[in-house]
Design a protein around this motif. Structure first.
Motif, PDB file in Angstrom:
ATOM      1  N   THR A 278       6.555  -6.763  -7.400  1.00  0.00           N
ATOM      2  CA  THR A 278       7.164  -7.601  -6.897  1.00  0.00           C
ATOM      3  C   THR A 278       7.912  -7.774  -7.858  1.00  0.00           C
ATOM      4  N   GLY A 279       8.863  -8.863  -7.458  1.00  0.00           N
ATOM      5  CA  GLY A 279      10.110  -9.953  -8.119  1.00  0.00           C
ATOM      6  C   GLY A 279      10.067 -10.268  -8.896  1.00  0.00           C
ATOM      7  N   LYS A 280       8.348 -10.993  -9.110  1.00  0.00           N
ATOM      8  CA  LYS A 280       7.277 -11.226 -10.555  1.00  0.00           C
ATOM      9  C   LYS A 280       7.641 -10.539 -11.376  1.00  0.00           C
ATOM     10  N   GLU A 281       6.757  -9.597 -10.987  1.00  0.00           N
ATOM     11  CA  GLU A 281       6.248  -8.248 -11.661  1.00  0.00           C
ATOM     12  C   GLU A 281       7.382  -8.320 -12.451  1.00  0.00           C
ATOM     13  N   ASN A 282       8.453  -7.364 -11.745  1.00  0.00           N
ATOM     14  CA  ASN A 282       9.908  -7.483 -12.433  1.00  0.00           C
ATOM     15  C   ASN A 282      10.430  -7.768 -13.471  1.00  0.00           C
TER      16      ASN A 282
ATOM     17  N   ASN B  54       7.287 -13.439  -5.170  1.00  0.00           N
ATOM     18  CA  ASN B  54       6.008 -11.949  -4.648  1.00  0.00           C
ATOM     19  C   ASN B  54       6.188 -10.929  -3.252  1.00  0.00           C
ATOM     20  N   GLN B  55       7.268 -10.740  -3.323  1.00  0.00           N
ATOM     21  CA  GLN B  55       7.603  -9.307  -2.247  1.00  0.00           C
ATOM     22  C   GLN B  55       8.236  -8.191  -2.974  1.00  0.00           C
ATOM     23  N   LYS B  56       7.035  -7.396  -2.459  1.00  0.00           N
ATOM     24  CA  LYS B  56       8.169  -6.097  -3.097  1.00  0.00           C
ATOM     25  C   LYS B  56       9.677  -6.308  -3.488  1.00  0.00           C
ATOM     26  N   LEU B  57      10.078  -5.188  -4.746  1.00  0.00           N
ATOM     27  CA  LEU B  57      11.541  -5.374  -4.669  1.00  0.00           C
ATOM     28  C   LEU B  57      12.112  -4.595  -3.562  1.00  0.00           C
TER      29      LEU B  57
ATOM     30  N   GLU C 228       7.971  -0.660  -6.017  1.00  0.00           N
ATOM     31  CA  GLU C 228       7.083  -1.370  -5.837  1.00  0.00           C
ATOM     32  C   GLU C 228       6.218  -2.290  -6.323  1.00  0.00           C
TER      33      GLU C 228
ATOM     34  N   ASN D 116      11.703  -4.414  -0.833  1.00  0.00           N
ATOM     35  CA  ASN D 116      12.120  -5.640   0.768  1.00  0.00           C
ATOM     36  C   ASN D 116      13.441  -5.933   0.533  1.00  0.00           C
ATOM     37  N   TYR D 117      13.997  -6.741  -1.404  1.00  0.00           N
ATOM     38  CA  TYR D 117      14.760  -6.706  -1.215  1.00  0.00           C
ATOM     39  C   TYR D 117      16.385  -6.740  -0.259  1.00  0.00           C
TER      40      TYR D 117
END
Length: 410
Positions: free
Chosen positions: A109-113, A146-149, A107, A151-152
């Protein structure tokens, strides 16, 4: 640690787990069983008095069949498990990467992860910020951070997780079965990274079932079987022991006849108990250097013997470049030896026209007469035990694999 050159010291480590043998929801039944001496569980001894040292700059391999205890050992080194006996000492900061994607939140983003996973690895916000651009560049995901993980794609998640692990610049990097990640181009990038990490002298511990990776990257290795170290030292030797153990288990599945079990390394036998090719130089070289290696074999009979070897180009699909060892000249066999015992020869091979590729040395022990048709192979080293070497030149010029034969050192 007393020795300042030791990065990780595993000192007499043992670990057991309790496995339940019955399920009961009744306190009365549990108490009655205890009074009768029925434990309700069995002790599984996973590691038994394991000791070894990893020096600074080592690329250290740990191999073993499933259930041997290697992943448990890695978790103890990473301080996820505590040993029942013994201790593990680590010099510097250890970055452990045991499973891809552990600690990632779909839930976020890639950056937050990246920041979340970096914090779990023990890095501060400032430290993660300093390595963030390198992580994104290596993962090739700058347009998606900046997309949620969730969606990867699975491949994108793997690339991000792996990039966080290898770009987190700790003193010791611990990896468990994570080399075969991403698509082919990303795997090539990972290969270049590990080769560069080896050359730069950074300490790495790798657990894997891939013996090709052990021989390619590692300078030392151990094999664990039933919770004990059964082989240690050169990666080529440990890899051969691992393959031999797998062949032995296959034999056990096919027959109960103990005489059919493998007792020799592949390519050796009762008449030729030893065949080895050992590098005498570093295995990562450039075009200006010379590869030097030693061939050693042993026979127990007084027979004429010689040795022929080949260079395999592993990069371009296993093509052979044959090196004439001088044992056969104009169809006349000139033996290296006619007596039983150990035979040793040293070779040197100029690399002036070698391409940027991965290579392996293989060869066979022969016996026979002056008639070439009477030659007989009596021992060998092939791809399961052949030592690897790697030619790496900055210009990457392509050209003939070999323009000169190796020559004997006098």
């Amino acid at each position: 640690m007393e020795n300042n050159n030791i990065a990780v010291k595993v000192d007499h480590v043992s670990k057991s787990f309790r496995l339940p043998t019955e399920s009961t929801s009744s306190l009365r039944t549990t108490l009655v069983n205890r009074l009768k001496g029925i434990k309700g569980y069995t002790d599984q001894h996973v590691l038994k008095d394991i000791s070894f040292e990893v020096e600074k700059g080592d690329f250290f391999g740990i191999v073993g069949q499933n259930g041997s205890g290697k992943s448990t050992l890695l978790k103890i080194i990473s301080q996820i498990y505590k040993p029942e006996h013994g201790q593990v000492l680590v010099e510097g900061k250890l970055v452990s990467f045991i499973e891809l994607g552990v600690g990632f939140n779909p839930e976020l983003t890639g950056k937050e992860n990246v920041y979340l996973n970096g914090a779990m690895l023990g890095f501060s916000v400032d430290e993660i910020a300093a390595m963030y651009d390198d992580i994104v560049e290596f993962a090739e995901l700058s347009d998606f951070m900046n997309q949620k993980l969730k969606n990867y794609s699975s491949g994108m998640q793997v690339r991000l997780a792996f990039s966080v692990a290898i770009k987190a610049e700790g003193d010791v990097l611990v990896l468990d079965e994570v080399l075969a990640v991403g698509d082919e181009s990303f795997q090539r990038k990972c290969n270049d990274y590990f080769m560069e990490r080896r050359k730069s002298g950074k300490t790495t511990i790798l657990v894997t079932h891939d013996m090709g990776a052990v021989q390619k990257y590692c300078n030392k290795a151990i094999m664990i079987k039933n919770g004990e170290i059964v082989s240690s030292g050169k990666p080529s030797v440990v890899a051969a022991k691992y393959r031999a153990a797998n062949f032995e288990d296959i034999g056990k599945d096919k027959t109960n006849n103990q005489e059919n079990h493998m007792t020799y390394l592949p390519g050796t036998n009762a008449d030729v108990p030893k065949v080895d090719i050992t590098l005498l130089t570093e295995d990562v070289l450039n075009r200006d250097e010379t590869l030097k290696f030693e061939i050693v074999y042993e026979t127990i009979k007084d027979i004429p013997t010689g040795f022929g070897f080949s260079i395999i180009d592993l990069t371009s699909g296993g093509q052979f470049s044959i090196i004439d060892d001088g044992a056969v000249v104009e169809n006349v066999f000139t033996p290296w030896s006619t007596q039983k015992g150990v035979v040793s020869r040293v070779y040197e091979l100029p690399l002036a026209m070698f391409n940027n590729r991965d290579f392996m040395i293989v060869g066979s022990v022969f016996t026979g007469t002056s008639d070439v048709g009477d030659f007989k192979q009596i021992g060998y080293i092939f791809t399961d035990r052949g030592p690897r070497f790697f030619v790496r030149n900055e210009d990457g010029i392509s050209g003939p694999l070999l323009v000169e034969k190796g020559r004997f050192l006098e």
